[in-house]
Design a protein around this motif. Structure first.
Motif, PDB file in Angstrom:
ATOM      1  N   ASN A 128      -0.547   6.311  17.208  1.00 48.03           N
ATOM      2  CA  ASN A 128      -0.374   5.170  16.299  1.00 48.03           C
ATOM      3  C   ASN A 128      -1.744   4.584  15.951  1.00 48.03           C
ATOM      4  N   PHE A 129      -2.263   5.003  14.833  1.00 52.23           N
ATOM      5  CA  PHE A 129      -3.548   4.476  14.349  1.00 52.23           C
ATOM      6  C   PHE A 129      -3.340   3.476  13.216  1.00 52.23           C
ATOM      7  N   VAL A 130      -2.106   2.975  13.098  1.00 45.38           N
ATOM      8  CA  VAL A 130      -1.827   1.937  12.097  1.00 45.38           C
ATOM      9  C   VAL A 130      -2.045   0.559  12.728  1.00 45.38           C
ATOM     10  N   SER A 172       0.781  -1.243   0.000  1.00 45.99           N
ATOM     11  CA  SER A 172       0.000   0.000   0.000  1.00 45.99           C
ATOM     12  C   SER A 172       0.808   1.286   0.000  1.00 45.99           C
ATOM     13  N   SER A 173       2.153   1.196  -0.015  1.00 47.12           N
ATOM     14  CA  SER A 173       2.913   2.450  -0.093  1.00 47.12           C
ATOM     15  C   SER A 173       2.734   3.077  -1.461  1.00 47.12           C
ATOM     16  N   PRO A 184      -2.451   4.423   4.769  1.00 45.10           N
ATOM     17  CA  PRO A 184      -2.711   5.228   3.566  1.00 45.10           C
ATOM     18  C   PRO A 184      -4.165   5.081   3.103  1.00 45.10           C
ATOM     19  N   SER A 185      -4.674   6.107   2.488  1.00 39.74           N
ATOM     20  CA  SER A 185      -6.072   6.041   2.030  1.00 39.74           C
ATOM     21  C   SER A 185      -6.257   4.925   1.008  1.00 39.74           C
ATOM     22  N   ALA A 186      -5.191   4.572   0.285  1.00 45.35           N
ATOM     23  CA  ALA A 186      -5.301   3.469  -0.690  1.00 45.35           C
ATOM     24  C   ALA A 186      -5.642   2.161   0.028  1.00 45.35           C
ATOM     25  N   LEU A 187      -5.029   1.958   1.197  1.00 41.53           N
ATOM     26  CA  LEU A 187      -5.313   0.732   1.958  1.00 41.53           C
ATOM     27  C   LEU A 187      -6.704   0.815   2.579  1.00 41.53           C
TER      28      LEU A 187
END
Ligand SMILES: Cc1cc2nc3c(=O)[nH]c(=O)nc-3n(C[C@H](O)[C@H](O)[C@H](O)COP(=O)(O)O)c2cc1C
Length: 205
Positions: free
Chosen positions: A156-158, A9-10, A102-105
């Motif tokens: 950390n919201f990942v 997703s990068s 990322p918004s893509a993920l």
């Protein structure tokens, strides 16, 4: 046949630490399990569209009652869910962007989280429908201090998000590998990457 689904997703295809670490994971996994099939879904290319009004209407309409527009809109979600359901093992590589994924993920997540498909709701509450045995999350952060009660742990919201999401969907075992400080000096970055690589090696065994 055991299947591993890799999600990248990068937005960077060159110099991406999360993708490089996922490459490393894949190599070590392949050495240990040469017969496992590995497929990759890059959520940045082709981009996964955000779900829109017609997609949501399609999700909420029984398949035999969907309009052609709804069918077309739900087709990608069906494909992504089918990829996921065929996977025994999930590997997600993600950067931290603005304290989250990322918004893509997130666009991919919005396509695969569907009532009746990947989770169920009844009088007893919610239950996950995925049978994925294990998920591995490899993440890259520019700064440090997001783990171990560090100064940025609350931002950390990942990891907490992906942990919560995957367990909600029924994944029993979730492992996280975090490369923090990827905007530090090259020497400091190398030390972190070596450490994460050895964590990956140890986890795969
Ligand atoms: C748009 C954008 C937002 C970012 N936001 C953060 C952030 O909130 N916190 C952080 O520590 N690093 C942040 N970074 C740095 C990335 O997490 C870091 O460069 C990481 O290595 C990116 O992953 P990649 O190497 O796989 O591309 C951001 C980078 C970009 C491009």
């Amino acid at each position: 046949m055991t299947r591993l689904l890799r999600i990248d997703s990068s937005s960077r295809t060159q110099g991406s630490h999360s993708r490089d670490l996922a490459d490393f994971f894949e190599q070590v996994w392949h050495q240990k399990y040469p017969t496992h099939e590995i497929t990759t879904r890059d959520v940045t290319q082709p981009a996964i569209p955000h779900i829109d009004e017609i997609t949501i209407a399609g999700f909420q309409t029984p398949p035999d009652q969907r309009t052609d527009a709804m069918k077309a809109s739900v087709a990608l979600s069906d494909t992504l869910i089918s990829e996921l359901k065929q996977a025994d093992i999930l590997l997600i590589s993600t950067p931290m962007y603005n304290f989250s994924i990322p918004s893509a993920l997130k666009a991919w997540v919005d396509q695969i989280v569907r009532a009746g498909q990947t989770f169920a709701m009844d009088e007893n509450g919610f239950s996950g429908l995925l049978t994925t045995e294990k998920a591995f999350v490899v993440s890259a952060y520019g700064a440090g201090g997001y783990h171990h009660d560090g100064p940025f742990a609350a931002l950390n919201f990942v990891e907490p998000y992906l942990q919560g999401l995957l367990s909600f969907l029924g994944v029993q075992e979730i492992h996280h590998f975090a490369a923090e400080g990827m905007m530090d000096t090259p020497e400091a970055q190398s030390l972190v990457i070596e450490k994460v690589q050895s964590q990956i090696q140890a986890a795969i065994g």
